[in-house]
Write a protein that holds these residues in place. Structure first.
Motif, PDB file in Angstrom:
ATOM      1  N   CYS A 215      45.291 -11.617  28.419  1.00  0.00           N
ATOM      2  CA  CYS A 215      44.293 -10.532  28.447  1.00  0.00           C
ATOM      3  C   CYS A 215      42.890 -11.124  28.271  1.00  0.00           C
ATOM      4  N   PRO A 216      41.979 -10.872  29.224  1.00  0.00           N
ATOM      5  CA  PRO A 216      40.656 -11.512  29.117  1.00  0.00           C
ATOM      6  C   PRO A 216      39.725 -10.843  28.102  1.00  0.00           C
ATOM      7  N   THR A 217      40.088  -9.626  27.668  1.00  0.00           N
ATOM      8  CA  THR A 217      39.221  -8.902  26.725  1.00  0.00           C
ATOM      9  C   THR A 217      40.008  -8.558  25.460  1.00  0.00           C
ATOM     10  N   GLY A 218      39.520  -7.589  24.710  1.00  0.00           N
ATOM     11  CA  GLY A 218      40.202  -7.195  23.472  1.00  0.00           C
ATOM     12  C   GLY A 218      41.184  -6.051  23.679  1.00  0.00           C
ATOM     13  N   ALA A 219      41.589  -5.809  24.920  1.00  0.00           N
ATOM     14  CA  ALA A 219      42.494  -4.680  25.177  1.00  0.00           C
ATOM     15  C   ALA A 219      43.882  -4.906  24.594  1.00  0.00           C
ATOM     16  N   LEU A 220      44.355  -6.144  24.631  1.00  0.00           N
ATOM     17  CA  LEU A 220      45.655  -6.473  24.035  1.00  0.00           C
ATOM     18  C   LEU A 220      45.428  -7.598  23.033  1.00  0.00           C
ATOM     19  N   THR A 221      45.764  -7.335  21.781  1.00  0.00           N
ATOM     20  CA  THR A 221      45.526  -8.345  20.743  1.00  0.00           C
ATOM     21  C   THR A 221      46.717  -8.410  19.785  1.00  0.00           C
ATOM     22  N   ASP A 222      46.734  -9.458  18.979  1.00  0.00           N
ATOM     23  CA  ASP A 222      47.805  -9.595  17.985  1.00  0.00           C
ATOM     24  C   ASP A 222      47.610  -8.560  16.888  1.00  0.00           C
ATOM     25  N   ALA A 242      51.109 -22.943   4.604  1.00  0.00           N
ATOM     26  CA  ALA A 242      51.237 -22.710   6.055  1.00  0.00           C
ATOM     27  C   ALA A 242      52.318 -23.593   6.637  1.00  0.00           C
ATOM     28  N   PHE A 243      53.324 -22.978   7.229  1.00  0.00           N
ATOM     29  CA  PHE A 243      54.255 -23.737   8.060  1.00  0.00           C
ATOM     30  C   PHE A 243      53.621 -23.771   9.433  1.00  0.00           C
ATOM     31  N   LEU A 244      53.360 -24.979   9.901  1.00  0.00           N
ATOM     32  CA  LEU A 244      52.668 -25.103  11.185  1.00  0.00           C
ATOM     33  C   LEU A 244      53.630 -25.599  12.253  1.00  0.00           C
ATOM     34  N   ASP A 245      53.907 -24.736  13.205  1.00  0.00           N
ATOM     35  CA  ASP A 245      54.754 -25.113  14.340  1.00  0.00           C
ATOM     36  C   ASP A 245      54.085 -26.314  15.024  1.00  0.00           C
ATOM     37  N   VAL A 246      54.843 -27.386  15.260  1.00  0.00           N
ATOM     38  CA  VAL A 246      54.234 -28.622  15.772  1.00  0.00           C
ATOM     39  C   VAL A 246      53.498 -28.445  17.103  1.00  0.00           C
ATOM     40  N   GLU A 247      53.878 -27.412  17.836  1.00  0.00           N
ATOM     41  CA  GLU A 247      53.226 -27.200  19.146  1.00  0.00           C
ATOM     42  C   GLU A 247      51.846 -26.545  19.000  1.00  0.00           C
ATOM     43  N   MET A 248      51.513 -26.152  17.790  1.00  0.00           N
ATOM     44  CA  MET A 248      50.327 -25.312  17.626  1.00  0.00           C
ATOM     45  C   MET A 248      48.999 -26.054  17.536  1.00  0.00           C
ATOM     46  N   GLU A 249      49.047 -27.321  17.137  1.00  0.00           N
ATOM     47  CA  GLU A 249      47.793 -28.035  16.917  1.00  0.00           C
ATOM     48  C   GLU A 249      46.858 -27.973  18.120  1.00  0.00           C
ATOM     49  N   LYS A 250      47.399 -28.345  19.267  1.00  0.00           N
ATOM     50  CA  LYS A 250      46.573 -28.374  20.482  1.00  0.00           C
ATOM     51  C   LYS A 250      46.111 -26.960  20.851  1.00  0.00           C
ATOM     52  N   LYS A 251      47.044 -26.006  20.704  1.00  0.00           N
ATOM     53  CA  LYS A 251      46.713 -24.627  21.073  1.00  0.00           C
ATOM     54  C   LYS A 251      45.548 -24.110  20.226  1.00  0.00           C
ATOM     55  N   ILE A 252      45.578 -24.417  18.938  1.00  0.00           N
ATOM     56  CA  ILE A 252      44.486 -23.942  18.062  1.00  0.00           C
ATOM     57  C   ILE A 252      43.171 -24.621  18.462  1.00  0.00           C
ATOM     58  N   ARG A 334      45.592 -17.435  18.277  1.00  0.00           N
ATOM     59  CA  ARG A 334      44.448 -16.527  18.468  1.00  0.00           C
ATOM     60  C   ARG A 334      43.971 -15.980  17.131  1.00  0.00           C
ATOM     61  N   GLU A 335      44.938 -15.683  16.263  1.00  0.00           N
ATOM     62  CA  GLU A 335      44.567 -15.140  14.950  1.00  0.00           C
ATOM     63  C   GLU A 335      43.923 -16.215  14.076  1.00  0.00           C
ATOM     64  N   VAL A 336      44.426 -17.453  14.216  1.00  0.00           N
ATOM     65  CA  VAL A 336      43.793 -18.548  13.465  1.00  0.00           C
ATOM     66  C   VAL A 336      42.349 -18.698  13.956  1.00  0.00           C
ATOM     67  N   ALA A 337      42.158 -18.631  15.271  1.00  0.00           N
ATOM     68  CA  ALA A 337      40.810 -18.754  15.830  1.00  0.00           C
ATOM     69  C   ALA A 337      39.907 -17.633  15.306  1.00  0.00           C
ATOM     70  N   ARG A 338      40.464 -16.448  15.216  1.00  0.00           N
ATOM     71  CA  ARG A 338      39.666 -15.311  14.725  1.00  0.00           C
ATOM     72  C   ARG A 338      39.253 -15.536  13.260  1.00  0.00           C
ATOM     73  N   LEU A 339      40.188 -16.063  12.474  1.00  0.00           N
ATOM     74  CA  LEU A 339      39.881 -16.343  11.074  1.00  0.00           C
ATOM     75  C   LEU A 339      38.758 -17.383  10.976  1.00  0.00           C
ATOM     76  N   ILE A 340      38.862 -18.414  11.814  1.00  0.00           N
ATOM     77  CA  ILE A 340      37.841 -19.476  11.794  1.00  0.00           C
ATOM     78  C   ILE A 340      36.477 -18.895  12.164  1.00  0.00           C
ATOM     79  N   ARG A 341      36.467 -18.079  13.209  1.00  0.00           N
ATOM     80  CA  ARG A 341      35.217 -17.444  13.656  1.00  0.00           C
ATOM     81  C   ARG A 341      34.601 -16.622  12.525  1.00  0.00           C
ATOM     82  N   ASP A 342      35.425 -15.818  11.857  1.00  0.00           N
ATOM     83  CA  ASP A 342      34.891 -14.928  10.833  1.00  0.00           C
ATOM     84  C   ASP A 342      34.499 -15.664   9.561  1.00  0.00           C
ATOM     85  N   LYS A 343      35.246 -16.713   9.217  1.00  0.00           N
ATOM     86  CA  LYS A 343      34.885 -17.512   8.026  1.00  0.00           C
ATOM     87  C   LYS A 343      33.503 -18.112   8.241  1.00  0.00           C
TER      88      LYS A 343
END
Ligand code: FES
Length: 353
Positions: A215-222, A242-252, A334-343
């Protein structure tokens, strides 16, 4: 075959579209509805290019703008990707899409991570010709039209994993095309068309999260209890693991590219308030040791096990629906990114949560 783009000759393959040739050759064309691997719908009209020669050898009499995402290559085709006319047309199309969004960014979960917002900034969309301002709406018909539009807005927060807000939808059809279970489609007709579920029923699916990802906008979010997450991470009384799924580092890191220069994921998570980060493969979540994490850390830290908050950082958002007892939150990239943005904003004193 050979085609000309911006007066330079390029090789193209039969059946290819101009947008793909441009991408391959590093020629940037803005797109919004188009997404790698999904059918091209040509609805946003941002990828417009100008045809100089359609392969017939004749120059079009009038300016000929076509969406490059569906424009098939042809021997002798000559196109231009940047011109005053193209820019003007892209700006109008962008302004029309932006018309529904203006003024909503500050409270949107996708603020600073929204594709539409980024393009509106790039094309300097500042004048809102298509949005009636307060006081400018005088006619009953206009008011009825606005009320009618509002009556079709769907805000759904009832399913366990995905929030939907049709007010922010630009009908790009990415969710319609990517959903493996075909849960989305068009409701209503003509200019009233909106993307939604059949009869606007509560979204009920396997929650793979692909629709949220594209979704390119905020129409669908976690979906999450964002305020509570922030409170828990900030609480001095609580210990966040935090249990961090090993695939997540790059994605974040990909998600926060434009928000933060920090590349060390441990530092990033520590800044968010995580006291302990444990990398693991998803299947290991079932290990007994992990299931007993709360009791183990409660003993170690000499605190109540209720004050141990356990997160699983993973793209598997369907886990939100069937969360294991020892997990308090599932957080996507996406939620981690949102937390980083807001912090970041909180630190600058720009927002208070
Ligand atoms: S990307 Fe071509 S019209 Fe949207």
């Amino acid at each position: 075959m050979q085609i000309k783009i911006n007066n330079k000759i390029y090789k193209a393959k039969e059946g290819e579209v101009v947008l793909d040739v441009c991408k391959r050759e590093g020629i940037r064309i803005p797109t919004l509805c188009g997404f790698e691997g999904l059918p091209r719908e040509a609805v946003c009209r941002l990828c417009l290019v100008e045809i100089e020669n359609a392969g017939t050898g004749l120059k079009p009499v009038r300016t000929n703008l076509q969406p490059s995402c569906v424009l098939k290559v042809k021997e002798g085709l000559e196109i231009i990707t940047e011109s005053e006319d193209i820019n003007k047309a892209r700006r109008i199309n962008l302004e029309l899409l932006w018309a529904d969004h203006a003024g909503k960014c500050a409270t949107c979960k996708k603020n600073q991570m929204c594709e539409l917002q980024k393009l509106a900034e790039e094309y300097k969309i500042e004048n809102f010709h298509f949005i009636p301002r307060k006081g400018e709406i005088t006619g009953i018909e206009e008011l009825d039209l606005i009320r009618d539009n509002w009556s079709r807005v769907v805000v759904e927060n009832e399913n366990p994993c995905i929030s939907r807000n049709s007010e922010l939808c630009i009908e790009c059809k990415r969710c319609v095309n990517i959903c493996p279970e075909k849960k989305f489609g068009f409701n209503h007709r003509g200019s009233d068309i909106v993307v939604g579920t059949p009869y606007e029923k509560v979204l009920d699916c396997s929650f793979c999260g692909k629709c949220v990802e594209v979704c390119p906008t905020g129409a669908l979010t976690d979906k999450n209890d964002y305020k509570k997450i922030i409170e828990d991470l900030d609480s001095l009384k609580k210990f966040s693991i935090a249990f961090l799924d090993v695939e997540m580092e790059k994605k974040i890191l990909d998600k926060i590219e434009k928000i933060s220069a920090e590349k060390n994921i441990d530092k990033i998570l520590a800044n968010l308030g995580f006291e302990k980060i444990i990398r693991l493969k998803e299947e290991n979540l079932e290990d007994e040791m992990i299931k007993n994490i709360k009791t183990e850390y409660a003993k170690q830290k000499k605190i109540n096990s209720n004050d141990i908050v356990v997160f699983f950082i993973s793209s598997k958002i369907y886990k939100k629906a069937k969360k294991d007892k020892y997990l308090d939150y599932i957080l996507s990239e996406r939620e981690v990114a949102r937390l980083i943005r807001d912090k970041e904003k909180m630190r600058e004193g720009k927002i208070h949560l």
